[in-house]
Scaffold this motif. Structure first.
Motif, mmCIF file in Angstrom:
data_model
loop_
_atom_site.group_PDB
_atom_site.id
_atom_site.type_symbol
_atom_site.label_atom_id
_atom_site.label_comp_id
_atom_site.label_asym_id
_atom_site.label_seq_id
_atom_site.Cartn_x
_atom_site.Cartn_y
_atom_site.Cartn_z
ATOM 1 N N ARG A 179 40.430 34.637 38.285
ATOM 2 C CA ARG A 179 39.468 33.537 38.384
ATOM 3 C C ARG A 179 38.224 33.937 39.163
ATOM 4 O O ARG A 179 37.117 33.469 38.888
ATOM 5 C CB ARG A 179 40.137 32.326 39.040
ATOM 6 N N SER A 180 38.381 34.792 40.176
ATOM 7 C CA SER A 180 37.255 35.115 41.054
ATOM 8 C C SER A 180 36.791 36.561 40.948
ATOM 9 O O SER A 180 35.884 36.964 41.675
ATOM 10 C CB SER A 180 37.624 34.793 42.504
ATOM 11 N N SER A 181 37.363 37.353 40.035
ATOM 12 C CA SER A 181 37.011 38.775 39.982
ATOM 13 C C SER A 181 35.549 38.992 39.608
ATOM 14 O O SER A 181 34.890 39.905 40.126
ATOM 15 C CB SER A 181 37.928 39.522 39.017
ATOM 16 N N GLU A 182 35.027 38.133 38.733
ATOM 17 C CA GLU A 182 33.622 38.300 38.335
ATOM 18 C C GLU A 182 32.685 38.054 39.512
ATOM 19 O O GLU A 182 31.709 38.797 39.721
ATOM 20 C CB GLU A 182 33.292 37.341 37.189
ATOM 21 N N ALA A 183 32.993 37.022 40.310
ATOM 22 C CA ALA A 183 32.156 36.737 41.485
ATOM 23 C C ALA A 183 32.227 37.871 42.504
ATOM 24 O O ALA A 183 31.213 38.233 43.108
ATOM 25 C CB ALA A 183 32.601 35.429 42.129
ATOM 26 N N VAL A 184 33.399 38.439 42.682
ATOM 27 C CA VAL A 184 33.562 39.539 43.631
ATOM 28 C C VAL A 184 32.802 40.774 43.160
ATOM 29 O O VAL A 184 32.162 41.475 43.950
ATOM 30 C CB VAL A 184 35.069 39.847 43.830
ATOM 31 N N THR A 185 32.844 41.018 41.852
ATOM 32 C CA THR A 185 32.090 42.146 41.304
ATOM 33 C C THR A 185 30.593 41.937 41.485
ATOM 34 O O THR A 185 29.869 42.853 41.910
ATOM 35 C CB THR A 185 32.411 42.326 39.809
ATOM 36 N N SER A 186 30.115 40.717 41.227
ATOM 37 C CA SER A 186 28.681 40.451 41.369
ATOM 38 C C SER A 186 28.244 40.491 42.828
ATOM 39 O O SER A 186 27.071 40.731 43.125
ATOM 40 C CB SER A 186 28.314 39.108 40.738
ATOM 41 N N ALA A 187 29.187 40.280 43.749
ATOM 42 C CA ALA A 187 28.869 40.391 45.179
ATOM 43 C C ALA A 187 28.711 41.850 45.610
ATOM 44 O O ALA A 187 28.208 42.119 46.707
ATOM 45 C CB ALA A 187 29.947 39.713 46.005
ATOM 46 N N GLY A 188 29.156 42.788 44.754
ATOM 47 C CA GLY A 188 28.912 44.196 45.054
ATOM 48 C C GLY A 188 30.129 45.070 45.233
ATOM 49 O O GLY A 188 30.001 46.241 45.617
ATOM 50 N N ALA A 189 31.330 44.552 44.961
ATOM 51 C CA ALA A 189 32.533 45.375 45.147
ATOM 52 C C ALA A 189 32.497 46.584 44.226
ATOM 53 O O ALA A 189 32.145 46.476 43.048
ATOM 54 C CB ALA A 189 33.780 44.548 44.884
ATOM 55 N N ASP A 190 32.866 47.751 44.766
ATOM 56 C CA ASP A 190 32.933 48.971 43.964
ATOM 57 C C ASP A 190 34.191 49.007 43.106
ATOM 58 O O ASP A 190 34.172 49.547 41.994
ATOM 59 C CB ASP A 190 32.902 50.194 44.889
ATOM 60 N N GLU A 191 35.277 48.473 43.630
ATOM 61 C CA GLU A 191 36.534 48.406 42.897
ATOM 62 C C GLU A 191 37.125 47.014 43.102
ATOM 63 O O GLU A 191 37.073 46.479 44.213
ATOM 64 C CB GLU A 191 37.549 49.441 43.419
ATOM 65 N N VAL A 192 37.679 46.435 42.041
ATOM 66 C CA VAL A 192 38.337 45.131 42.150
ATOM 67 C C VAL A 192 39.770 45.267 41.644
ATOM 68 O O VAL A 192 40.002 45.738 40.535
ATOM 69 C CB VAL A 192 37.589 44.045 41.347
ATOM 70 N N ILE A 193 40.713 44.877 42.479
ATOM 71 C CA ILE A 193 42.141 44.933 42.154
ATOM 72 C C ILE A 193 42.622 43.512 41.880
ATOM 73 O O ILE A 193 42.426 42.613 42.703
ATOM 74 C CB ILE A 193 42.946 45.542 43.322
ATOM 75 N N ASP A 194 43.255 43.321 40.749
ATOM 76 C CA ASP A 194 43.862 42.025 40.422
ATOM 77 C C ASP A 194 45.218 41.953 41.134
ATOM 78 O O ASP A 194 46.206 42.501 40.655
ATOM 79 C CB ASP A 194 44.038 41.892 38.905
ATOM 80 N N HIS A 195 45.241 41.270 42.276
ATOM 81 C CA HIS A 195 46.466 41.256 43.081
ATOM 82 C C HIS A 195 47.561 40.388 42.458
ATOM 83 O O HIS A 195 48.702 40.389 42.931
ATOM 84 C CB HIS A 195 46.174 40.810 44.521
ATOM 85 N N THR A 196 47.228 39.666 41.396
ATOM 86 C CA THR A 196 48.266 38.867 40.733
ATOM 87 C C THR A 196 49.130 39.715 39.808
ATOM 88 O O THR A 196 50.223 39.304 39.429
ATOM 89 C CB THR A 196 47.647 37.702 39.922
#
Length: 314
Positions: A179-196
């Protein structure tokens, strides 16, 4: 004036939208015509009576720790502020809050509001922005080139933490739900892990310098995060009911973060916003009269992102 208060501790039904006397500023205080406050999870904990030890409040109590608004009266001895100034601040947690048309604030907690965003939206900044700033820089001493894991980055604090860490030149690994991975990516995260779907320990293959835990995880999961930190690194934890673990043999420090009001740091965050280097994200704007319903939704886990609460025009 209108305000929301609770006269006894309990579930969200104790909140009442009612008429109260407009406050008069004392020495060192200003009165603010509130443009907005925001909802923070600690508001629900205070209302429920779970924080009577660390945050004793007088009943009836008005919640609302964040404030954005316009000064409309000055108390004796206030310097450097004037009627008509737009300000934001992190109010004393044990004092009367800003879920009202007017609130009193100690002059020293206030800083000029950002000019590049609507004044009500600026209420989404103080407590969560300062939490992220203090965790990363006061406690973890984050510097350029370091690797930071922000666990639970999809929430309100996480959005600021990702932006601030990236702005400081760190390599940012963030965990978030779909649900929030896109927002986290747009905030600048280099890597995003789906913890679910993915175990964090398995996904982080190189050591990090800092772990910032913003998620209400079980003790075993929190302890596992320590193993991802290089010797001499830091685990900063905001879930204060569960102490941060450490690893003395490897010199990994565990820090429990209790955010504090700091007008100087808040002014630094405002400067970043006005330079376009930090973004305020507002998920919802809720009328003050609907604050009891907002508390009820939050208690059910149905509030996502930062919600500001807007009183009727005074």
């Amino acid at each position: 004036m209108k305000a929301v208060r609770f006269h006894e501790y309990g579930d969200p039904s104790v909140l009442r939208y009612e008429d109260v006397e407009q406050p008069v500023p004392g020495a060192g205080q200003v009165r603010i015509r509130v443009a907005a406050t925001s909802f923070n999870s600690v508001d629900g904990n205070i209302r429920g009576g779970f924080m009577q030890g660390p945050i004793p409040v007088q009943l009836p109590h008005t919640p609302g720790i964040d404030v954005a608004g316009t000064i409309d009266a000055l108390g004796e001895g206030v310097q450097g502020l004037a009627v008509g100034d737009d300000v934001i601040g992190f109010l004393p947690m044990d004092g009367t809050g800003a879920a009202a048309q007017y609130v009193l604030a100690p002059a020293e907690v206030l800083t000029p509001a950002p000019k590049s965003v609507p004044l009500p939206d600026a209420a989404a900044l103080p407590i969560v922005g300062l939490t992220a700033y203090q965790a990363l820089f006061d406690h973890a001493k984050l510097t350029a080139g370091q690797r930071v894991l922000i666990h639970g980055a999809g929430g309100a604090v996480g959005g600021y933490a990702v932006q601030l860490a990236k702005g400081a030149g760190a390599h940012v690994i963030a965990t978030a739900s779909p649900r929030s991975s896109e927002a986290v990516t747009s905030a600048g995260a280099d890597e995003v892990i789906d913890h679910t779907t993915t175990g964090v320990s398995a996904a982080v293959t190189e050591p990090v310098d800092v772990v910032l835990n913003l998620a209400p995880v079980d003790p075993a999961e929190l302890a596992a995060l320590v193993t991802l930190v290089r010797p001499g690194g830091v685990v900063a934890n905001t879930t204060v009911w569960m102490p941060a673990p450490n690893d003395e043999e490897r010199g990994v420090r565990g820090i429990d973060l209790f955010v504090r009001s700091d007008a100087d740091q808040l002014s630094q965050l405002v400067a970043l916003i006005d330079r376009g280097e930090l973004r305020i994200d507002v998920a919802e704007r809720v009328p003050l009269a609907e604050l009891p319903a907002l508390h009820a939704r939050a208690a059910e886990g149905a509030v996502h992102g930062k919600v500001i609460v807007v009183p009727p025009a005074a």
